[in-house]
Motif scaffolding. Structure first.
Motif, PDB file in Angstrom:
ATOM      1  N   ALA A  78      83.303  45.130  10.192  1.00  0.00           N
ATOM      2  CA  ALA A  78      83.758  44.432  11.402  1.00  0.00           C
ATOM      3  C   ALA A  78      83.608  45.262  12.667  1.00  0.00           C
ATOM      4  CB  ALA A  78      85.220  44.019  11.241  1.00  0.00           C
ATOM      5  N   ASN A  79      82.945  46.386  12.563  1.00  0.00           N
ATOM      6  CA  ASN A  79      82.802  47.248  13.729  1.00  0.00           C
ATOM      7  C   ASN A  79      81.549  48.095  13.546  1.00  0.00           C
ATOM      8  OD1 ASN A  79      83.365  48.659  16.100  1.00  0.00           O
ATOM      9  ND2 ASN A  79      85.533  48.928  15.588  1.00  0.00           N
ATOM     10  N   LYS A  80      81.174  48.829  14.576  1.00  0.00           N
ATOM     11  CA  LYS A  80      80.042  49.732  14.431  1.00  0.00           C
ATOM     12  C   LYS A  80      80.375  50.836  13.435  1.00  0.00           C
ATOM     13  CE  LYS A  80      77.560  49.212  18.785  1.00  0.00           C
ATOM     14  NZ  LYS A  80      76.271  48.919  18.126  1.00  0.00           N
ATOM     15  N   GLY A  81      79.373  51.248  12.663  1.00  0.00           N
ATOM     16  CA  GLY A  81      79.548  52.360  11.756  1.00  0.00           C
ATOM     17  C   GLY A  81      79.119  53.648  12.429  1.00  0.00           C
ATOM     18  N   PHE A  82      79.017  54.724  11.655  1.00  0.00           N
ATOM     19  CA  PHE A  82      78.589  55.983  12.252  1.00  0.00           C
ATOM     20  C   PHE A  82      78.087  56.956  11.193  1.00  0.00           C
ATOM     21  CE2 PHE A  82      83.196  55.548  12.010  1.00  0.00           C
ATOM     22  CZ  PHE A  82      83.575  56.589  11.169  1.00  0.00           C
ATOM     23  N   LEU A  83      77.268  57.880  11.637  1.00  0.00           N
ATOM     24  CA  LEU A  83      76.829  59.011  10.846  1.00  0.00           C
ATOM     25  C   LEU A  83      77.632  60.218  11.313  1.00  0.00           C
ATOM     26  CD1 LEU A  83      73.021  58.327  11.223  1.00  0.00           C
ATOM     27  CD2 LEU A  83      74.289  58.144   9.077  1.00  0.00           C
ATOM     28  N   GLU A  84      78.181  60.977  10.366  1.00  0.00           N
ATOM     29  CA  GLU A  84      78.976  62.161  10.696  1.00  0.00           C
ATOM     30  C   GLU A  84      78.303  63.409  10.133  1.00  0.00           C
ATOM     31  OE1 GLU A  84      83.607  61.172  11.091  1.00  0.00           O
ATOM     32  OE2 GLU A  84      82.846  60.953   9.051  1.00  0.00           O
ATOM     33  N   TYR A  85      78.444  64.528  10.847  1.00  0.00           N
ATOM     34  CA  TYR A  85      77.781  65.761  10.435  1.00  0.00           C
ATOM     35  C   TYR A  85      78.351  66.906  11.269  1.00  0.00           C
ATOM     36  CZ  TYR A  85      75.360  63.833  14.465  1.00  0.00           C
ATOM     37  OH  TYR A  85      75.097  63.246  15.676  1.00  0.00           O
ATOM     38  N   ARG A  86      77.825  68.123  11.059  1.00  0.00           N
ATOM     39  CA  ARG A  86      78.207  69.281  11.858  1.00  0.00           C
ATOM     40  C   ARG A  86      77.109  69.586  12.872  1.00  0.00           C
ATOM     41  NH1 ARG A  86      83.626  70.056  11.095  1.00  0.00           N
ATOM     42  NH2 ARG A  86      84.121  70.263   8.885  1.00  0.00           N
ATOM     43  N   GLY A 117      79.050  74.241  14.248  1.00  0.00           N
ATOM     44  CA  GLY A 117      79.926  73.964  13.116  1.00  0.00           C
ATOM     45  C   GLY A 117      81.010  72.953  13.414  1.00  0.00           C
ATOM     46  N   ALA A 118      80.990  72.371  14.595  1.00  0.00           N
ATOM     47  CA  ALA A 118      81.989  71.372  14.968  1.00  0.00           C
ATOM     48  C   ALA A 118      81.568  69.990  14.485  1.00  0.00           C
ATOM     49  CB  ALA A 118      82.176  71.360  16.484  1.00  0.00           C
ATOM     50  N   GLY A 119      82.543  69.130  14.226  1.00  0.00           N
ATOM     51  CA  GLY A 119      82.241  67.775  13.794  1.00  0.00           C
ATOM     52  C   GLY A 119      81.561  66.977  14.884  1.00  0.00           C
ATOM     53  N   ALA A 120      80.584  66.170  14.517  1.00  0.00           N
ATOM     54  CA  ALA A 120      79.856  65.331  15.462  1.00  0.00           C
ATOM     55  C   ALA A 120      79.529  64.001  14.787  1.00  0.00           C
ATOM     56  CB  ALA A 120      78.577  66.024  15.921  1.00  0.00           C
ATOM     57  N   SER A 121      79.199  62.989  15.573  1.00  0.00           N
ATOM     58  CA  SER A 121      78.877  61.686  14.993  1.00  0.00           C
ATOM     59  C   SER A 121      77.913  60.920  15.885  1.00  0.00           C
ATOM     60  CB  SER A 121      80.143  60.856  14.765  1.00  0.00           C
ATOM     61  OG  SER A 121      80.758  60.528  15.998  1.00  0.00           O
ATOM     62  N   THR A 122      77.190  59.985  15.279  1.00  0.00           N
ATOM     63  CA  THR A 122      76.276  59.089  15.984  1.00  0.00           C
ATOM     64  C   THR A 122      76.568  57.670  15.538  1.00  0.00           C
ATOM     65  OG1 THR A 122      74.520  60.759  16.141  1.00  0.00           O
ATOM     66  CG2 THR A 122      73.866  58.450  16.348  1.00  0.00           C
ATOM     67  N   SER A 123      76.764  56.761  16.470  1.00  0.00           N
ATOM     68  CA  SER A 123      77.092  55.372  16.154  1.00  0.00           C
ATOM     69  C   SER A 123      75.885  54.640  15.575  1.00  0.00           C
ATOM     70  CB  SER A 123      77.583  54.657  17.414  1.00  0.00           C
ATOM     71  OG  SER A 123      77.863  53.296  17.150  1.00  0.00           O
ATOM     72  N   ILE A 124      76.144  53.745  14.608  1.00  0.00           N
ATOM     73  CA  ILE A 124      75.113  52.875  14.053  1.00  0.00           C
ATOM     74  C   ILE A 124      75.618  51.437  14.104  1.00  0.00           C
ATOM     75  CG2 ILE A 124      74.174  54.668  12.549  1.00  0.00           C
ATOM     76  CD1 ILE A 124      75.612  53.291  10.217  1.00  0.00           C
ATOM     77  N   ASP A 125      74.754  50.474  13.791  1.00  0.00           N
ATOM     78  CA  ASP A 125      75.116  49.068  13.887  1.00  0.00           C
ATOM     79  C   ASP A 125      76.170  48.671  12.863  1.00  0.00           C
ATOM     80  OD1 ASP A 125      73.372  48.684  15.965  1.00  0.00           O
ATOM     81  OD2 ASP A 125      71.761  47.883  14.715  1.00  0.00           O
ATOM     82  N   SER A 126      76.870  47.595  13.172  1.00  0.00           N
ATOM     83  CA  SER A 126      77.841  47.006  12.257  1.00  0.00           C
ATOM     84  C   SER A 126      77.129  46.336  11.090  1.00  0.00           C
ATOM     85  CB  SER A 126      78.688  45.967  12.997  1.00  0.00           C
ATOM     86  OG  SER A 126      79.399  45.154  12.100  1.00  0.00           O
TER      87      SER A 126
END
Length: 250
Positions: free
Chosen positions: A141-149, A153-162
């Motif tokens: 029901a919402n956009k997803g995301f890719l998570e990584y470092r 070494g800090a957490g980061a993310s990139t949005s992907i389609d729902s």
């Protein structure tokens, strides 16, 4: 593959909640040409030793945060709106230096209309999984995301389609693909991309990507984790999961 018999699954819970899971056996996901299968499971039992799994084919006691394997599917053992995950060790260890690594999955969502609580995902981890990992999170029901470092070494993310349209008006398993590709020189950050399979064309369509953003230490990815959050109107079920590797580009 044979068709699964529809069953009503009843689990006792601390809150007297019931998990109802009618299911139809699906085919394994389509593997892209040229890829070598490193790991595969369609969950007839727990022969690959996923952990934690509290119930295996109706044997065991349901527990919060633990998975169950039943009717050739992995999912939550209790419908308590909590997060559930199970991990497995892949041997021999997949290594990005040998080429792009993909994870295919067949996933069924009880609530076909898709609500935000019915989210699911998977992750690959390096041996030091606090430092190196890459995760796909999908939210119907919402956009997803890719998570990584990132490189620090800090957490980061990139949005992907729902994935809402993918599951709308259907509770049948759908195929997804998640690919991690090493940098051209093997030293820089890797890339990651998520796909779903178009049921009409039988081709994988991109949901989004993180280009040259995923920083890993060794490129070895021995740990695979499945993750779901129980939804208000049901749960998410993994019908099959396959890890493959494509040859490196010359």
């Amino acid at each position: 593959m044979t068709m699964k018999t529809t069953r009503l699954l009843l689990f006792p819970t601390l809150l007297a909640l019931t998990l109802c899971t009618p299911s139809v056996r699906a085919n394994m996901p389509t593997i892209s040409s040229g890829e070598k299968v490193l790991f595969s499971d369609d969950f007839p039992d727990n022969r690959n030793f996923w952990s934690p799994v509290a119930v295996i084919n109706k044997t065991g006691s349901p527990a919060t945060g633990n998975g169950t394997i039943i009717n050739s599917e992995w999912g939550p053992s209790i419908a308590d709106l909590k997060s559930v995950s199970s991990s497995v060790t892949i041997k021999p260890v997949p290594n990005l230096k040998n080429g792009p690594i993909s994870v295919y999955m067949m996933v069924r969502v009880d609530d076909g209309e898709g609500i935000d609580n019915n989210r699911f995902g998977l992750s690959l981890h390096e041996p030091d999984d606090l430092r190196g990992f890459i995760q796909l999170m999908t939210r119907p029901a919402n956009k997803g995301f890719l998570e990584y470092r990132d490189e620090n070494g800090a957490g980061a993310s990139t949005s992907i389609d729902s994935a809402s349209e993918i599951f709308r008006s259907t509770s049948s398993p759908r195929a997804f693909k998640f690919t991690v590709t090493p940098s051209a020189d093997g030293k820089g950050p890797a890339s990651a991309e998520a796909f779903y399979e178009d049921t009409k064309t039988k081709k994988y369509v991109s949901l989004g990507s993180a280009k040259n953003a995923v920083w890993l230490k060794s490129g070895e990815l021995p740990k695979l984790t499945l993750w779901v959050r129980n939804g208000d109107n049901g749960a998410v079920w993994f019908d099959a999961v396959i890890v493959t590797q494509a040859p490196p580009k010359r």
